[in-house]
Design a protein around this motif. Structure first.
Motif, mmCIF file in Angstrom:
data_model
loop_
_atom_site.group_PDB
_atom_site.id
_atom_site.type_symbol
_atom_site.label_atom_id
_atom_site.label_comp_id
_atom_site.label_asym_id
_atom_site.label_seq_id
_atom_site.Cartn_x
_atom_site.Cartn_y
_atom_site.Cartn_z
ATOM 1 N N ASP A 1 -3.792 15.832 53.305
ATOM 2 C CA ASP A 1 -2.539 16.584 53.237
ATOM 3 C C ASP A 1 -1.767 16.282 51.957
ATOM 4 O OD1 ASP A 1 -1.952 13.967 53.857
ATOM 5 O OD2 ASP A 1 -0.352 14.453 55.280
ATOM 6 N N VAL A 2 -2.431 15.691 50.974
ATOM 7 C CA VAL A 2 -1.772 15.285 49.727
ATOM 8 C C VAL A 2 -2.266 16.150 48.579
ATOM 9 C CG1 VAL A 2 -1.524 13.416 48.043
ATOM 10 C CG2 VAL A 2 -1.415 12.913 50.495
ATOM 11 N N LYS A 3 -1.330 16.645 47.777
ATOM 12 C CA LYS A 3 -1.678 17.422 46.586
ATOM 13 C C LYS A 3 -1.292 16.627 45.342
ATOM 14 C CE LYS A 3 -1.556 21.870 46.298
ATOM 15 N NZ LYS A 3 -1.162 23.295 46.255
ATOM 16 N N VAL A 4 -2.228 16.541 44.416
ATOM 17 C CA VAL A 4 -2.046 15.761 43.198
ATOM 18 C C VAL A 4 -2.189 16.676 41.985
ATOM 19 C CG1 VAL A 4 -2.908 13.831 41.819
ATOM 20 C CG2 VAL A 4 -3.008 13.719 44.323
ATOM 21 N N ILE A 5 -1.244 16.573 41.060
ATOM 22 C CA ILE A 5 -1.350 17.247 39.760
ATOM 23 C C ILE A 5 -1.573 16.162 38.721
ATOM 24 C CG2 ILE A 5 -0.267 18.801 38.096
ATOM 25 C CD1 ILE A 5 -0.712 20.030 40.887
ATOM 26 N N GLU A 6 -2.638 16.276 37.962
ATOM 27 C CA GLU A 6 -2.874 15.274 36.924
ATOM 28 C C GLU A 6 -2.985 15.947 35.556
ATOM 29 O OE1 GLU A 6 -7.548 14.356 36.572
ATOM 30 O OE2 GLU A 6 -6.672 13.468 38.373
ATOM 31 N N VAL A 7 -2.269 15.379 34.592
ATOM 32 C CA VAL A 7 -2.363 15.792 33.189
ATOM 33 C C VAL A 7 -2.906 14.581 32.448
ATOM 34 C CG1 VAL A 7 -1.106 16.555 31.146
ATOM 35 C CG2 VAL A 7 -0.442 17.407 33.402
ATOM 36 N N ASP A 8 -4.186 14.603 32.139
ATOM 37 C CA ASP A 8 -4.800 13.402 31.600
ATOM 38 C C ASP A 8 -6.062 13.743 30.824
ATOM 39 O OD1 ASP A 8 -6.665 14.054 33.577
ATOM 40 O OD2 ASP A 8 -5.891 12.585 34.995
ATOM 41 N N SER A 9 -6.687 12.713 30.307
ATOM 42 C CA SER A 9 -7.921 12.887 29.544
ATOM 43 C C SER A 9 -8.687 11.577 29.547
ATOM 44 C CB SER A 9 -7.613 13.316 28.103
ATOM 45 O OG SER A 9 -6.765 12.358 27.469
ATOM 46 N N TRP A 10 -9.912 11.641 29.047
ATOM 47 C CA TRP A 10 -10.806 10.496 28.973
ATOM 48 C C TRP A 10 -11.141 9.947 30.355
ATOM 49 C CZ3 TRP A 10 -13.312 10.757 24.682
ATOM 50 C CH2 TRP A 10 -12.670 11.232 23.526
ATOM 51 N N MET A 11 -10.927 8.680 30.663
ATOM 52 C CA MET A 11 -11.533 8.121 31.879
ATOM 53 C C MET A 11 -10.569 7.410 32.833
ATOM 54 S SD MET A 11 -15.086 6.551 30.361
ATOM 55 C CE MET A 11 -16.431 7.624 29.850
ATOM 56 N N ALA A 12 -9.557 6.724 32.358
ATOM 57 C CA ALA A 12 -8.782 5.840 33.227
ATOM 58 C C ALA A 12 -8.034 6.608 34.308
ATOM 59 C CB ALA A 12 -7.821 4.994 32.390
ATOM 60 N N THR A 13 -7.086 7.445 33.916
ATOM 61 C CA THR A 13 -6.346 8.216 34.914
ATOM 62 C C THR A 13 -7.248 9.206 35.650
ATOM 63 O OG1 THR A 13 -4.435 8.014 33.457
ATOM 64 C CG2 THR A 13 -4.223 9.514 35.312
ATOM 65 N N PRO A 14 -8.177 9.893 34.964
ATOM 66 C CA PRO A 14 -9.102 10.750 35.722
ATOM 67 C C PRO A 14 -9.873 10.007 36.797
ATOM 68 C CG PRO A 14 -9.179 11.338 33.405
ATOM 69 C CD PRO A 14 -8.323 10.101 33.508
ATOM 70 N N SER A 15 -10.234 8.740 36.547
ATOM 71 C CA SER A 15 -10.972 7.995 37.575
ATOM 72 C C SER A 15 -10.108 7.780 38.812
ATOM 73 C CB SER A 15 -11.465 6.653 37.021
ATOM 74 O OG SER A 15 -10.414 5.708 36.883
ATOM 75 N N ALA A 16 -8.795 7.574 38.609
ATOM 76 C CA ALA A 16 -7.889 7.457 39.756
ATOM 77 C C ALA A 16 -7.850 8.764 40.528
ATOM 78 C CB ALA A 16 -6.487 7.071 39.287
ATOM 79 N N GLY A 17 -7.817 9.881 39.801
ATOM 80 C CA GLY A 17 -7.840 11.183 40.463
ATOM 81 C C GLY A 17 -9.114 11.417 41.238
ATOM 82 N N ALA A 18 -10.241 10.928 40.718
ATOM 83 C CA ALA A 18 -11.514 11.081 41.426
ATOM 84 C C ALA A 18 -11.504 10.303 42.737
ATOM 85 C CB ALA A 18 -12.666 10.613 40.540
ATOM 86 N N ILE A 19 -10.921 9.110 42.716
ATOM 87 C CA ILE A 19 -10.825 8.325 43.950
ATOM 88 C C ILE A 19 -9.948 9.047 44.963
ATOM 89 C CG2 ILE A 19 -9.960 6.180 44.957
ATOM 90 C CD1 ILE A 19 -10.733 4.789 42.333
ATOM 91 N N LEU A 20 -8.795 9.563 44.510
ATOM 92 C CA LEU A 20 -7.908 10.279 45.424
ATOM 93 C C LEU A 20 -8.599 11.523 45.984
ATOM 94 C CD1 LEU A 20 -4.544 9.990 43.448
ATOM 95 C CD2 LEU A 20 -5.279 8.638 45.428
ATOM 96 N N ALA A 21 -9.402 12.198 45.160
ATOM 97 C CA ALA A 21 -10.150 13.367 45.641
ATOM 98 C C ALA A 21 -11.187 12.952 46.680
ATOM 99 C CB ALA A 21 -10.822 14.079 44.465
ATOM 100 N N ASP A 22 -11.887 11.832 46.452
ATOM 101 C CA ASP A 22 -12.846 11.331 47.437
ATOM 102 C C ASP A 22 -12.155 10.983 48.751
ATOM 103 O OD1 ASP A 22 -14.901 11.595 45.624
ATOM 104 O OD2 ASP A 22 -15.597 9.525 45.799
ATOM 105 N N LEU A 23 -10.883 10.604 48.672
ATOM 106 C CA LEU A 23 -10.112 10.278 49.869
ATOM 107 C C LEU A 23 -9.511 11.516 50.514
ATOM 108 C CD1 LEU A 23 -8.283 7.035 48.650
ATOM 109 C CD2 LEU A 23 -10.245 7.191 50.186
#
Length: 411
Positions: A7-29
């Motif tokens: 039930d969580v929506k995330v908007i990410e403005v990022d590039s390369w690996m660090a913040t995108p990796s956090a977004g990938a974890i949140l997507a897996d969750l």
């Protein structure tokens, strides 16, 4: 089963690996993660094309995929007022906003915490940078090799002696570690926002996370300010906590208490003469003769392979671990049992193995939701869900404020 963050929506403005990796974890969750990219895409797209891959899949971007799987992509010109309005429209309906922009760039694009929380007074605003958002070097761009490994002291601590060469980390180790720190901050902030009804502003950095990973060293160094003593194998404190090569050239790592494990190790490697040797009677004596002991253990282990020694160590109660190559980990039965390499399915290349996040749930649907999106392939659906009409979207596409990439097109 439900997913923890469905039930969580995330908007990410990022590039390369660090913040995108956090977004990938949140997507897996289970979170709905919308990746906002520039019109020419995250620079990580297409950055890596390993030559060793077979021709039929060598053009698939596996490294980008692992940090962006399960997300939706919208490409927006953040330099235009219309583009900023589009992103604000998305933020208004989100629970979390994440970015890796330095503060002056956040302000330039209308993505700073004051602006974002004014748009959405209940949102979590999360920032990941190289060196933090305050202090004399908050302006400095940072990557994991510079901010995480170099500035934090990790590289220096890993050298074998003060004159040893500075090692080089493998890609994104610091990025992914810091991504985990950002996930933790976001989850705590979501809980607090839910309880208080107020926006929360959180941040972490590569530098801060790196220092935390060395907290055991800094617990002392922060007090005595003394340089760390780098230790080659011949200069370790105890021989029962060291690394050694075996007869097949593969290595093992031992990690056992100094006193109780010493006679056990001597028996296992058939050096009974060492047990009563006065030179090795205590920790001080063994430390004083460490080069001789290391050479002797190397000689003993040279008579068997790593796997043969592993069976002996297990049978005798030696606490040890193999030093595996990455290719060996990919086929490790323990990795398979833990689901470390889940299989995804891409419309471009079919089934392939990815890398799992380091957490498992007994009663929740957690795992990759699919491959990474093509650049801008979700633009029209995302904007429609945000309340824009077809005509408004067509105008934004026509004036190059957003990029609309139909699913049938490739990157």
């Amino acid at each position: 089963m439900a997913a923890p963050l469905d039930d969580v929506k995330v908007i990410e403005v990022d590039s390369w690996m660090a913040t995108p990796s956090a977004g990938a974890i949140l997507a897996d969750l289970g979170a709905d993660v919308i990746k906002v990219e520039p019109l020419d895409g995250d620079p990580m797209r297409g950055y890596s094309r390993p030559a060793k891959l077979p021709p039929e899949i060598k053009d698939y971007d596996f490294q980008f995929d692992v940090d962006n799987r399960g997300k939706r992509s919208i490409a927006v010109d953040l330099g235009s007022p219309q583009g900023q309005q589009v992103v604000h429209r998305l933020i208004a309906g989100a629970d979390v906003f994440m970015c890796n922009l330095l503060v002056h760039r956040q302000e330039r694009f209308g993505l700073d915490s004051a602006t974002v929380t004014a748009v959405n007074p209940r949102i979590v605003h999360a920032t990941l940078t190289g060196y933090g958002t305050s202090g004399p070097e908050a302006w400095r761009p940072g990557y994991d090799v510079t901010a995480f490994f170099g500035r934090s002291g990790i590289y220096d601590a890993m050298r074998e002696g003060p004159d040893g060469a500075v090692p080089m980390a493998r890609p994104a180790q610091g990025d992914h570690t810091t991504g985990l720190a950002l996930v933790g901050a976001v989850l705590a902030a979501l809980r607090l926002a839910e309880r208080t009804g107020e926006a929360q502003v959180v941040e972490t950095s590569l530098y801060e996370t790196a220092v935390w990973t060395q907290a055991s060293d800094y617990a002392i160094t922060a007090v005595d300010r003394a340089p760390l003593r780098q230790r080659a194998r011949e200069n370790m404190i105890v021989p029962t906590a060291n690394r050694y090569p075996c007869g097949d050239g593969k290595w093992v790592v031992l990690n056992m208490p100094a006193e109780s494990a010493w006679p056990l190790l001597c028996r296992v490697i058939e050096r009974l003469d060492w047990i009563d040797d006065e030179r090795f009677a205590d920790i001080r004596g063994r430390f004083a003769h460490m080069p001789e002991i290391v050479a002797g253990i190397d000689e003993a282990l040279a008579h068997r392979t790593r796997d043969e020694w592993g069976e002996i160590f297990d049978a005798e109660g030696i606490i040890w671990g193999p030093v595996l190559g990455l290719h060996e980990v990919a086929d490790d039965p323990q990795a398979e049992a833990l689901g470390l390499f889940p299989t995804l399915d891409s419309p471009d290349i079919g089934p392939y193995r990815s890398v799992g996040i380091p957490m498992r749930f007994a009663n929740a649907d957690v795992g990759p939701r699919g491959p990474s999106p093509r650049l801008g392939e979700g633009t029209r659906d995302i904007l429609t869900a945000a309340g824009l009409s077809e005509g408004e979207i067509d105008d934004l596409v026509a004036n190059r404020t957003v990029l609309d990439t139909p699913v049938s097109e490739s990157d």
